[in-house]
Design a protein around this motif. Structure first.
Motif, PDB file in Angstrom:
ATOM      1  N   TYR A  26      -6.816   8.770   7.503  1.00  0.00           N
ATOM      2  CA  TYR A  26      -8.260   8.785   7.717  1.00  0.00           C
ATOM      3  C   TYR A  26      -8.947   8.823   6.355  1.00  0.00           C
ATOM      4  O   TYR A  26      -9.571   9.809   5.980  1.00  0.00           O
ATOM      5  CB  TYR A  26      -8.650   9.997   8.572  1.00  0.00           C
ATOM      6  N   PRO A  27      -8.828   7.741   5.582  1.00  0.00           N
ATOM      7  CA  PRO A  27      -9.346   7.752   4.212  1.00  0.00           C
ATOM      8  C   PRO A  27     -10.867   7.779   4.180  1.00  0.00           C
ATOM      9  O   PRO A  27     -11.535   7.200   5.043  1.00  0.00           O
ATOM     10  CB  PRO A  27      -8.801   6.449   3.618  1.00  0.00           C
ATOM     11  N   ASN A  28     -11.418   8.454   3.166  1.00  0.00           N
ATOM     12  CA  ASN A  28     -12.873   8.520   3.018  1.00  0.00           C
ATOM     13  C   ASN A  28     -13.396   7.410   2.118  1.00  0.00           C
ATOM     14  O   ASN A  28     -14.565   7.389   1.765  1.00  0.00           O
ATOM     15  CB  ASN A  28     -13.296   9.894   2.473  1.00  0.00           C
ATOM     16  N   SER A  29     -12.507   6.491   1.699  1.00  0.00           N
ATOM     17  CA  SER A  29     -12.889   5.347   0.881  1.00  0.00           C
ATOM     18  C   SER A  29     -11.813   4.279   1.049  1.00  0.00           C
ATOM     19  O   SER A  29     -10.882   4.437   1.841  1.00  0.00           O
ATOM     20  CB  SER A  29     -13.019   5.769  -0.593  1.00  0.00           C
ATOM     21  N   ASP A  30     -11.950   3.183   0.302  1.00  0.00           N
ATOM     22  CA  ASP A  30     -10.930   2.141   0.338  1.00  0.00           C
ATOM     23  C   ASP A  30      -9.717   2.608  -0.471  1.00  0.00           C
ATOM     24  O   ASP A  30      -9.514   2.228  -1.622  1.00  0.00           O
ATOM     25  CB  ASP A  30     -11.476   0.830  -0.222  1.00  0.00           C
ATOM     26  N   ASN A  31      -8.932   3.450   0.163  1.00  0.00           N
ATOM     27  CA  ASN A  31      -7.795   4.078  -0.507  1.00  0.00           C
ATOM     28  C   ASN A  31      -6.525   3.293  -0.195  1.00  0.00           C
ATOM     29  O   ASN A  31      -6.062   3.283   0.945  1.00  0.00           O
ATOM     30  CB  ASN A  31      -7.665   5.528  -0.029  1.00  0.00           C
ATOM     31  N   ASN A  32      -5.986   2.633  -1.207  1.00  0.00           N
ATOM     32  CA  ASN A  32      -4.757   1.868  -1.029  1.00  0.00           C
ATOM     33  C   ASN A  32      -3.538   2.604  -1.559  1.00  0.00           C
ATOM     34  O   ASN A  32      -2.477   2.009  -1.737  1.00  0.00           O
ATOM     35  CB  ASN A  32      -4.890   0.517  -1.753  1.00  0.00           C
ATOM     36  N   LYS A  33      -3.694   3.892  -1.803  1.00  0.00           N
ATOM     37  CA  LYS A  33      -2.601   4.666  -2.382  1.00  0.00           C
ATOM     38  C   LYS A  33      -1.476   4.888  -1.366  1.00  0.00           C
ATOM     39  O   LYS A  33      -1.702   4.893  -0.161  1.00  0.00           O
ATOM     40  CB  LYS A  33      -3.104   6.021  -2.873  1.00  0.00           C
ATOM     41  N   TYR A  34      -0.294   5.077  -1.897  1.00  0.00           N
ATOM     42  CA  TYR A  34       0.872   5.451  -1.114  1.00  0.00           C
ATOM     43  C   TYR A  34       1.343   6.820  -1.597  1.00  0.00           C
ATOM     44  O   TYR A  34       1.130   7.199  -2.759  1.00  0.00           O
ATOM     45  CB  TYR A  34       2.005   4.433  -1.283  1.00  0.00           C
ATOM     46  N   TYR A  35       1.984   7.561  -0.691  1.00  0.00           N
ATOM     47  CA  TYR A  35       2.489   8.891  -1.022  1.00  0.00           C
ATOM     48  C   TYR A  35       3.908   9.021  -0.470  1.00  0.00           C
ATOM     49  O   TYR A  35       4.267   8.367   0.513  1.00  0.00           O
ATOM     50  CB  TYR A  35       1.606   9.976  -0.412  1.00  0.00           C
ATOM     51  N   ALA A  36       4.697   9.881  -1.107  1.00  0.00           N
ATOM     52  CA  ALA A  36       6.070  10.087  -0.631  1.00  0.00           C
ATOM     53  C   ALA A  36       6.517  11.505  -0.949  1.00  0.00           C
ATOM     54  O   ALA A  36       6.070  12.129  -1.918  1.00  0.00           O
ATOM     55  CB  ALA A  36       7.025   9.085  -1.273  1.00  0.00           C
ATOM     56  N   ILE A  37       7.394  12.024  -0.082  1.00  0.00           N
ATOM     57  CA  ILE A  37       8.101  13.270  -0.377  1.00  0.00           C
ATOM     58  C   ILE A  37       9.591  12.988  -0.204  1.00  0.00           C
ATOM     59  O   ILE A  37       9.988  12.100   0.550  1.00  0.00           O
ATOM     60  CB  ILE A  37       7.638  14.446   0.518  1.00  0.00           C
ATOM     61  N   TYR A  38      10.394  13.748  -0.942  1.00  0.00           N
ATOM     62  CA  TYR A  38      11.840  13.545  -0.955  1.00  0.00           C
ATOM     63  C   TYR A  38      12.528  14.851  -0.592  1.00  0.00           C
ATOM     64  O   TYR A  38      12.129  15.927  -1.063  1.00  0.00           O
ATOM     65  CB  TYR A  38      12.287  13.057  -2.327  1.00  0.00           C
TER      66      TYR A  38
END
Length: 264
Positions: A26-38
């Motif tokens: 539910y981004p509050n802007s044009d967020n093209n970021k990716y996230y990861a946990i290991y």
């Protein structure tokens, strides 16, 4: 509800077989970021600028998590990271910019021992999002039932609780789409099914027999992203997305006498 899932589309691979990856639900802007946990590093969240930079050692930022998380069932929602705090009955919301925390204690949740949420033995809570907001599915300390809570996205306070007579240890994973909870039979069989679907708003079981595939036979994360309307998975270090074909649910509600139809 989900009528059919398309073939998984390969995105990238990682040397870490167990993990999870996210885009903001539910981004509050044009967020093209990716996230990861290991799984080997449970006190950091890794941020990547875009898909091209989404490689294991090419992160743009590494967020320090003050208290380690448990499992792989976490979430990025509206610029915040939601996770299950290790060995505690707590869901934590961490605003990433700036860093501020909110918590919700779930007193009946299991946190240690053998009462894992799924057959994978990876964790005790699965935090997820759909078009209606944020949910947490978790295992109880006292029953084998599946517990579901609707959480306020900003305070993380509990809004409603469901206690479902579904033995959570007998399924591989669960996710929620449009208010319907789905259970995947197995995350280690290459060909499996979704045979359980529960409409949380109508409080009733729906008929479901949806084929599901685990191409690499070791799925540690299955999650729905309501922004992109796709299923995301982490299958033995491979990140995949599944397109969705939707159908409608018969609500059993008659049309109004004036001829106006219920909105779908």
């Amino acid at each position: 509800m989900i009528h059919q899932l398309g073939k998984p589309v390969f995105q990238r691979s990682s040397k870490e077989e167990i993990g999870a990856w996210f885009q903001d639900a539910y981004p509050n802007s044009d967020n093209n970021k990716y996230y990861a946990i290991y799984a080997s590093d449970n006190d950091h969240l890794y941020e990547y600028k875009n898909r091209e930079d989404f490689r294991y050692d090419n992160f743009s930022r590494r967020h320090d998590i003050d208290v380690p998380f448990s499992g792989t069932g976490h979430l990025i929602y509206n610029g915040s990271f939601y996770y299950h705090q290790k060995n505690r009955q707590i869901v934590v919301r961490t605003e990433l910019n700036p860093v501020r925390d909110s918590i919700e204690q779930i007193k009946d949740a299991a946190t240690i021992g053998e009462a894992y949420l799924y057959s994978t033995d990876l964790g005790y809570m699965d935090i997820m999002a759909d078009e209606n907001g944020i949910w947490v599915v978790y295992s109880s300390r006292v029953t084998n039932n599946t517990m579901v809570r609707k959480l306020n996205p900003y305070t993380v306070a509990t809004e409603y609780i469901w206690n479902l007579t579904l033995p959570h240890r007998k399924v591989g994973e669960m996710f929620i789409v449009c208010g319907v909870l789905y259970a995947v039979d197995s995350v280690t069989d290459s060909a499996t099914h979704i045979r359980f679907a529960f409409d949380l708003y109508q409080n009733k079981v729906l008929e479901a027999n949806i084929p599901f595939v685990n191409p690499f036979r070791n799925n540690s994360m299955i999650a729905y992203n309501p922004k992109h309307r796709k299923i995301y998975t982490w299958d033995k270090g491979n990140q995949l997305v599944y397109p969705i074909l939707f159908g409608t649910i018969d609500m059993g509600q008659p049309e109004q006498k004036d001829g106006a139809k219920r909105k779908k």
